[in-house]
Write an enzyme that holds these catalytic residues in place. Structure first.
Site, PDB file in Angstrom:
ATOM      1  N   CYS A 121       0.824  -1.216   0.000  1.00  0.00           N
ATOM      2  CA  CYS A 121       0.000   0.000   0.000  1.00  0.00           C
ATOM      3  C   CYS A 121       0.857   1.266   0.000  1.00  0.00           C
ATOM      4  O   CYS A 121       0.570   2.216  -0.706  1.00  0.00           O
ATOM      5  CB  CYS A 121      -0.912   0.045   1.219  1.00  0.00           C
ATOM      6  SG  CYS A 121      -2.270  -1.137   1.149  1.00  0.00           S
ATOM      7  N   HIS A 122       1.889   1.265   0.848  1.00  0.00           N
ATOM      8  CA  HIS A 122       2.620   2.518   1.108  1.00  0.00           C
ATOM      9  C   HIS A 122       3.888   2.666   0.277  1.00  0.00           C
ATOM     10  O   HIS A 122       4.539   3.709   0.358  1.00  0.00           O
ATOM     11  CB  HIS A 122       2.984   2.611   2.597  1.00  0.00           C
ATOM     12  CG  HIS A 122       1.791   2.644   3.501  1.00  0.00           C
ATOM     13  ND1 HIS A 122       0.986   3.759   3.624  1.00  0.00           N
ATOM     14  CD2 HIS A 122       1.253   1.710   4.317  1.00  0.00           C
ATOM     15  CE1 HIS A 122       0.019   3.491   4.500  1.00  0.00           C
ATOM     16  NE2 HIS A 122       0.150   2.259   4.928  1.00  0.00           N
ATOM     17  N   CYS A 140       7.824   5.404  34.830  1.00  0.00           N
ATOM     18  CA  CYS A 140       7.678   6.644  35.594  1.00  0.00           C
ATOM     19  C   CYS A 140       6.569   6.486  36.635  1.00  0.00           C
ATOM     20  O   CYS A 140       6.728   6.857  37.795  1.00  0.00           O
ATOM     21  CB  CYS A 140       7.314   7.800  34.667  1.00  0.00           C
ATOM     22  SG  CYS A 140       8.704   8.818  34.169  1.00  0.00           S
ATOM     23  N   CYS A 199       8.470  16.732  38.427  1.00  0.00           N
ATOM     24  CA  CYS A 199       9.832  16.389  38.024  1.00  0.00           C
ATOM     25  C   CYS A 199      10.224  17.115  36.739  1.00  0.00           C
ATOM     26  O   CYS A 199      11.274  17.732  36.659  1.00  0.00           O
ATOM     27  CB  CYS A 199       9.966  14.878  37.810  1.00  0.00           C
ATOM     28  SG  CYS A 199      10.087  13.943  39.345  1.00  0.00           S
ATOM     29  N   HIS A 200       9.382  17.006  35.713  1.00  0.00           N
ATOM     30  CA  HIS A 200       9.820  17.363  34.360  1.00  0.00           C
ATOM     31  C   HIS A 200       9.586  18.830  33.985  1.00  0.00           C
ATOM     32  O   HIS A 200      10.037  19.268  32.939  1.00  0.00           O
ATOM     33  CB  HIS A 200       9.175  16.416  33.352  1.00  0.00           C
ATOM     34  CG  HIS A 200       9.586  14.988  33.566  1.00  0.00           C
ATOM     35  ND1 HIS A 200      10.882  14.553  33.374  1.00  0.00           N
ATOM     36  CD2 HIS A 200       8.893  13.907  34.002  1.00  0.00           C
ATOM     37  CE1 HIS A 200      10.954  13.256  33.664  1.00  0.00           C
ATOM     38  NE2 HIS A 200       9.769  12.839  34.054  1.00  0.00           N
ATOM     39  N   CYS A 208       3.530  14.558  36.794  1.00  0.00           N
ATOM     40  CA  CYS A 208       4.646  14.626  35.843  1.00  0.00           C
ATOM     41  C   CYS A 208       5.352  15.981  35.959  1.00  0.00           C
ATOM     42  O   CYS A 208       6.582  16.071  35.895  1.00  0.00           O
ATOM     43  CB  CYS A 208       4.131  14.452  34.419  1.00  0.00           C
ATOM     44  SG  CYS A 208       3.098  13.003  34.154  1.00  0.00           S
TER      45      CYS A 208
END
Lengths: 108, 275, 157
Positions: B93-94, B236, B194-195, B191
């Protein structure tokens, strides 16, 4: 990984007497024999214990590997080529399997 | 300072007391502030690459040292392999992935009308398998799905991430954002704690990154294997003593959109190498 | 790992490594309860290979000062010796003194190798010394040594 297939990078061309670098990688868990499964039973060791590099049938570089080598072992090394020919690389597994790859090089 | 931040301030003090959290330059990684990171830093957005040590970066920079390419090559084979009742391959297909898949990964996860929610690359691959190839879906975290995902994403390598979060994707983006900001687990952390709030600070000997998604799937030294972004989410969540959600769950796919959007503009690095 | 070292303790320092290749694979098998590597075990392995302790020179070891993860520590070495037909580097043995077993790998070179240098990645169970001992075809031995600190991860650990 179910299918074990090495990757090798080597130059296709070189001049006589040139020292070329070769890099190899193979997918293998290198089970060290030091680990335990969820039930606390030791997981048996299964590693690639030997690597052999040959040029036109002549072994020029070999390595004996211990379980301290990381999973998916990487090895890079050199070869001094004087004539055209074929490199063959073999990895030997504890279970008796042998994995192979080859690369040809034109020296002129 | 919000209540949440105040509470985290107290928690930080507690962690500092225990020697778990420290401020100041990282000793495990290079001091990221002085290096010219090139494409890996866009304004204040920093790829995980910029938090990695020199050896880890070198492992990613050289395709022949990057173990993830062992998986990627498997994916390359699968691209050409016909499967399922329709006896079709991705390539049928691709066509050439280098053309057809270029840029695709920069836009995922995407909302699909017929699906009624978001799909990430893994889910799209399995949707194709089930719907078009009439084949069994590939298992999450199988070498096959990781390899194919790495292969597809790698066709967008270096292209800036550009996920859409408006229109029909908006409600899913909002859910992902809410997940990102919600405290969870016994450590009661979101989240963001920390981030966002502590990005660049040390947690024990490790520098907290911005938690960018642009390098996934990634070969993680700790895993000694390639893993998906959802695997990282699960890790995490476990670290903060929260119950992880299943691979491919709506919660994680919505979160994936939010986390990926945070990195809009960063280049696709898949498959990367991380500690 | 630390627990095992403290409780298991090296009671018998048996080094099973055999240089020359043939018995190495079998010799490297970790036997539970047998010695954990330490400096003495490494010294014994070196003496088993080259006789006396060689001077710490001639082998350049490239290892990170701080490993990001002990599972995958990049290692490169180069021996400062000619690789001519007459005298060349035959064997390079890599050892680690803080792992369950000191053995890491033994590299066998020939003049066709062109250069006595190689790279790999190894596992380190904790902060420890990595040693590379080279033996030349004329019997000369040389050595390189480097300490690698293995950090305790935060979330990554």
């Amino acid at each position: 990984m179910a299918t074990i297939r090495p990757r090798v990078k080597a130059p296709r061309k070189a001049s006589p007497g040139e020292v070329v670098e070769i890099k190899t990688l193979i997918n293998h868990s290198m089970e060290s024999g030091q680990r335990k499964d969820k039930n606390g039973d030791p997981i048996p060791r299964q590693i690639i214990n030997k690597f052999v590099a040959a040029f036109n049938g002549r072994e020029f570089f070999t390595v004996d590997l211990a379980p301290a080598i990381s999973a998916n072992p990487y090895l890079s090394f050199y070869a001094k080529v004087e004539e055209s020919g074929e490199f063959t690389f073999t990895w030997h597994d504890d279970d008796g399997s042998v994995y192979e790859d080859s690369k040809s090089i034109e020296v002129a | 300072m919000t209540t949440a931040n105040k509470a985290f301030g107290l928690l930080s003090a507690g962690l500092l007391g225990l020697g778990l959290l420290a401020t100041g330059p990282a000793n495990a990684a290079d001091d990221g502030t002085r290096i010219d990171w090139g494409p890996y830093k866009v304004d204040e957005k920093r790829s995980g690459y910029t938090y990695a040590g020199a050896q880890t970066r070198a492992m990613q920079d050289d395709e022949f040292q990057n173990p993830a390419f062992l998986w990627l090559e498997r994916g390359m084979d699968l691209w050409e392999t016909a499967d399922g009742a329709a006896n079709t391959s991705c390539a049928d297909c691709h066509g050439d992935a280098e053309e057809s898949m270029a840029g695709v990964a920069t836009r995922y996860p995407i909302y699909f009308d017929d699906w009624g929610k978001l799909m990430n690359i893994e889910q799209r691959i399995n949707w194709c398998r089930e719907t078009q190839m009439q084949a069994e879906p590939l298992k999450w975290e199988s070498d096959a799905l990781l390899g194919l995902t790495a292969f597809v994403k790698n066709q967008s390598k270096g292209m800036p991430i550009d996920v859409a979060v408006d229109g029909p994707a908006a409600p899913f983006f909002e859910q992902g954002k809410a997940f990102y900001e919600t405290r969870r687990g016994q450590l009661d952390l979101a989240c963001t704690h920390c981030h966002v709030d502590n990005e660049g600070n040390l947690i024990r000997a490790e520098t907290l990154s911005q938690g960018q998604a642009n390098g996934f799937p990634t070969y993680r030294l700790k895993w000694q294997s390639v893993g998906s972004l959802h695997r990282r989410f699960r890790g995490c969540n476990r670290n903060i003593r929260a119950q992880p959600y299943p691979y491919g769950s709506d919660e994680y796919t919505n979160l994936e959109l939010y986390v990926t959007w945070r990195g809009n503009g960063l280049p696709v690095e898949s498959p990367s190498v991380r500690k | 790992m630390t627990d095992a070292r403290e409780t298991g303790g090296p009671s018998r320092r048996t080094i099973l490594l055999t240089i020359g290749g043939t018995a190495v694979a079998a010799g490297l098998t970790a036997v539970p309860g047998l010695a954990w590597a330490d400096e003495a075990a490494v010294a014994e392995a070196i003496k088993g290979m080259v006789g006396d302790m060689p001077p710490e020179s001639g082998v350049t070891l490239d290892l990170p000062e701080i490993a990001e993860n002990g599972n995958t520590v990049p290692l490169s070495f180069e021996v400062d010796a000619p690789m001519s037909g007459d005298v060349y580097v035959k064997d390079v043995m890599v050892l680690a003194d803080g792992n369950p077993s000191p053995d890491v790998a033994v590299f066998h070179f020939t003049p066709m190798s062109g250069k006595a240098a190689a790279s790999t990645r190894l596992r380190l169970a904790g902060t420890q010394n990595v040693v590379a001992v080279a033996q030349l075809s004329d019997g000369t031995a040389m050595m390189g040594k480097k300490q690698v600190k293995v950090t305790i991860g935060g979330c990554g650990g």
